[in-house]
Design a protein around this motif. Structure first.
Motif, PDB file in Angstrom:
ATOM      1  N   LYS A  64       0.836  -1.211   0.000  1.00 11.84           N
ATOM      2  CA  LYS A  64       0.000   0.000   0.000  1.00 11.84           C
ATOM      3  C   LYS A  64       0.874   1.266   0.000  1.00 11.84           C
ATOM      4  O   LYS A  64       2.085   1.188   0.227  1.00 11.84           O
ATOM      5  CB  LYS A  64      -0.915  -0.042   1.229  1.00 11.84           C
ATOM      6  N   HIS A  73     -16.790  -2.855   1.313  1.00 11.13           N
ATOM      7  CA  HIS A  73     -16.798  -1.951   2.469  1.00 11.13           C
ATOM      8  C   HIS A  73     -17.519  -0.632   2.183  1.00 11.13           C
ATOM      9  O   HIS A  73     -17.422   0.303   2.974  1.00 11.13           O
ATOM     10  CB  HIS A  73     -15.360  -1.638   2.904  1.00 11.13           C
ATOM     11  N   PHE A 126     -15.559   3.936   7.363  1.00 17.84           N
ATOM     12  CA  PHE A 126     -14.169   4.204   6.998  1.00 17.84           C
ATOM     13  C   PHE A 126     -13.923   4.128   5.491  1.00 17.84           C
ATOM     14  O   PHE A 126     -12.786   4.310   5.035  1.00 17.84           O
ATOM     15  CB  PHE A 126     -13.216   3.242   7.736  1.00 17.84           C
ATOM     16  N   LEU A 169     -10.571   5.112   3.390  1.00 13.32           N
ATOM     17  CA  LEU A 169      -9.807   3.985   2.840  1.00 13.32           C
ATOM     18  C   LEU A 169      -9.482   4.223   1.367  1.00 13.32           C
ATOM     19  O   LEU A 169      -8.344   4.015   0.920  1.00 13.32           O
ATOM     20  CB  LEU A 169     -10.635   2.705   3.024  1.00 13.32           C
ATOM     21  N   ARG A 183      -1.701 -14.976   3.493  1.00 13.72           N
ATOM     22  CA  ARG A 183      -2.446 -14.328   4.593  1.00 13.72           C
ATOM     23  C   ARG A 183      -1.826 -14.649   5.946  1.00 13.72           C
ATOM     24  O   ARG A 183      -1.815 -13.814   6.841  1.00 13.72           O
ATOM     25  CB  ARG A 183      -3.923 -14.747   4.579  1.00 13.72           C
ATOM     26  N   THR A 225      -5.883  -8.036  10.268  1.00 18.24           N
ATOM     27  CA  THR A 225      -6.142  -6.721   9.656  1.00 18.24           C
ATOM     28  C   THR A 225      -5.512  -5.602  10.491  1.00 18.24           C
ATOM     29  O   THR A 225      -4.918  -4.673   9.949  1.00 18.24           O
ATOM     30  CB  THR A 225      -7.664  -6.509   9.511  1.00 18.24           C
ATOM     31  N   ARG A 235       2.419  -7.424   8.999  1.00 21.83           N
ATOM     32  CA  ARG A 235       1.770  -6.315   9.716  1.00 21.83           C
ATOM     33  C   ARG A 235       2.259  -6.238  11.163  1.00 21.83           C
ATOM     34  O   ARG A 235       2.356  -5.151  11.741  1.00 21.83           O
ATOM     35  CB  ARG A 235       0.255  -6.456   9.646  1.00 21.83           C
ATOM     36  N   LEU A 244      -4.301   0.326  12.253  1.00 22.01           N
ATOM     37  CA  LEU A 244      -5.275  -0.349  11.381  1.00 22.01           C
ATOM     38  C   LEU A 244      -5.406   0.331  10.016  1.00 22.01           C
ATOM     39  O   LEU A 244      -5.485  -0.333   8.980  1.00 22.01           O
ATOM     40  CB  LEU A 244      -6.635  -0.365  12.106  1.00 22.01           C
ATOM     41  N   ASN A 279      -1.859  -0.271   7.365  1.00 16.84           N
ATOM     42  CA  ASN A 279      -1.372  -1.627   7.660  1.00 16.84           C
ATOM     43  C   ASN A 279      -0.516  -2.230   6.544  1.00 16.84           C
ATOM     44  O   ASN A 279      -0.408  -3.437   6.413  1.00 16.84           O
ATOM     45  CB  ASN A 279      -2.521  -2.542   8.092  1.00 16.84           C
ATOM     46  N   HIS A 336      -1.898  -5.227   1.294  1.00 23.63           N
ATOM     47  CA  HIS A 336      -3.168  -5.904   1.023  1.00 23.63           C
ATOM     48  C   HIS A 336      -2.866  -7.301   0.489  1.00 23.63           C
ATOM     49  O   HIS A 336      -1.912  -7.477  -0.272  1.00 23.63           O
ATOM     50  CB  HIS A 336      -3.990  -5.148  -0.032  1.00 23.63           C
TER      51      HIS A 336
HETATM   52  O1  DGI Z   1      -8.283  -7.995   4.181  1.00 21.02           O
HETATM   53  P1  DGI Z   1      -7.816  -6.976   5.198  1.00 21.02           P
HETATM   54  O2  DGI Z   1      -7.047  -5.850   4.587  1.00 21.02           O
HETATM   55  O3  DGI Z   1      -7.079  -7.605   6.355  1.00 21.02           O
HETATM   56  O4  DGI Z   1      -9.127  -6.361   5.875  1.00 21.02           O
HETATM   57  P2  DGI Z   1     -10.545  -5.907   5.285  1.00 21.02           P
HETATM   58  O5  DGI Z   1     -10.758  -6.398   3.905  1.00 21.02           O
HETATM   59  O6  DGI Z   1     -11.554  -6.230   6.324  1.00 21.02           O
HETATM   60  O7  DGI Z   1     -10.412  -4.312   5.259  1.00 21.02           O
HETATM   61  C1  DGI Z   1      -9.758  -3.652   4.198  1.00 21.02           C
HETATM   62  C2  DGI Z   1      -8.956  -2.520   4.770  1.00 21.02           C
HETATM   63  O8  DGI Z   1      -9.844  -1.549   5.353  1.00 21.02           O
HETATM   64  C3  DGI Z   1      -8.025  -2.914   5.924  1.00 21.02           C
HETATM   65  O9  DGI Z   1      -6.789  -3.396   5.456  1.00 21.02           O
HETATM   66  C4  DGI Z   1      -7.900  -1.642   6.707  1.00 21.02           C
HETATM   67  C5  DGI Z   1      -9.241  -0.970   6.502  1.00 21.02           C
HETATM   68  N1  DGI Z   1     -10.148  -1.188   7.633  1.00 21.02           N
HETATM   69  C6  DGI Z   1     -10.810  -2.330   7.958  1.00 21.02           C
HETATM   70  N2  DGI Z   1     -11.551  -2.162   9.060  1.00 21.02           N
HETATM   71  C7  DGI Z   1     -11.349  -0.865   9.436  1.00 21.02           C
HETATM   72  C8  DGI Z   1     -10.458  -0.257   8.519  1.00 21.02           C
HETATM   73  N3  DGI Z   1     -10.065   1.025   8.615  1.00 21.02           N
HETATM   74  C9  DGI Z   1     -10.535   1.743   9.640  1.00 21.02           C
HETATM   75  N4  DGI Z   1     -10.152   3.016   9.750  1.00 21.02           N
HETATM   76  N5  DGI Z   1     -11.411   1.227  10.555  1.00 21.02           N
HETATM   77  C10 DGI Z   1     -11.849  -0.080  10.507  1.00 21.02           C
HETATM   78  O10 DGI Z   1     -12.625  -0.530  11.347  1.00 21.02           O
END
Ligand code: DGI
Length: 154
Positions: free
Chosen positions: A12, A55, A60, A64, A88, A94, A105, A112, A115, A118
């Motif tokens: 990222k 999402h 967020f 994002l 993974r 996450t 990570r 968060l 991170n 991806h």
């Molecule tokens: O697959 P991941 O990247 O581990 O996680 P994800 O697909 O659930 O979420 C995508 C990205 O969105 C993650 O890397 C960081 C962000 N994100 C997820 N949950 C939250 C978040 N960002 C914020 N600010 N708050 C959240 O609760």
């Protein structure tokens, strides 16, 4: 023997700006995964919105999309036995705060929303193929044999 598959990974904008591309690529290379595609790009907003579409109703989401389009990313495709799950497990949770030391990570991130990396979700079957299709054309994926493959699999 685990089934060979391809999975999508992206350093990222925070990982790029912090000079972590080489470190991250090294971890996957040393594990034995095979790099089959890679490109350094700025993600158009429309592509970012599609990539993170699941999402779109979250509070967020806009932040994002702003973040992932804020600078260049290094997008990759890695191939190997059970690659999506293997990657993974190397990435961690996450939230970096929940990620054990030894994971990307857990070793390289704190927050968060920053991170570092991806990777396709092994709990969402087909997400690897969908994400590869979204970011790469078929002719950007390279078929070749890595010299050590005979020593990596039973
Ligand atoms: O697959 P991941 O990247 O581990 O996680 P994800 O697909 O659930 O979420 C995508 C990205 O969105 C993650 O890397 C960081 C962000 N994100 C997820 N949950 C939250 C978040 N960002 C914020 N600010 N708050 C959240 O609760």
């Amino acid at each position: 023997m685990s089934e060979r598959e391809r999975t999508f990974v992206m350093v990222k904008p925070d990982g790029v700006q912090r000079g972590l591309i080489g470190e991250i690529v090294s971890r996957f290379e040393e594990r034995g995964l095979k790099l089959v595609a890679g490109k350094f790009i700025e993600i158009p907003r429309e592509l970012a919105e599609e990539h993170y579409g699941e999402h779109s109703d979250k509070p967020f989401f806009d932040g994002l999309v702003d973040f992932i389009t804020s600078g260049p990313v290094f997008a990759m495709v890695w191939e190997g036995g059970d690659a999506t799950r293997q990657v993974r497990s190397m990435v961690g949770e996450t939230d970096p705060a929940e990620s054990p030391a030894g994971t990307i990570r857990g070793d390289l991130g704190l927050d968060l929303g920053r991170n570092v990396i991806h990777a396709s979700d092994h709990e969402d079957p087909g997400s690897n193929e969908r994400e590869i299709d979204l970011f790469f054309d078929e002719d950007e994926l390279v078929d070749y044999e890595r010299a050590d493959e005979g020593w990596l699999y039973e």
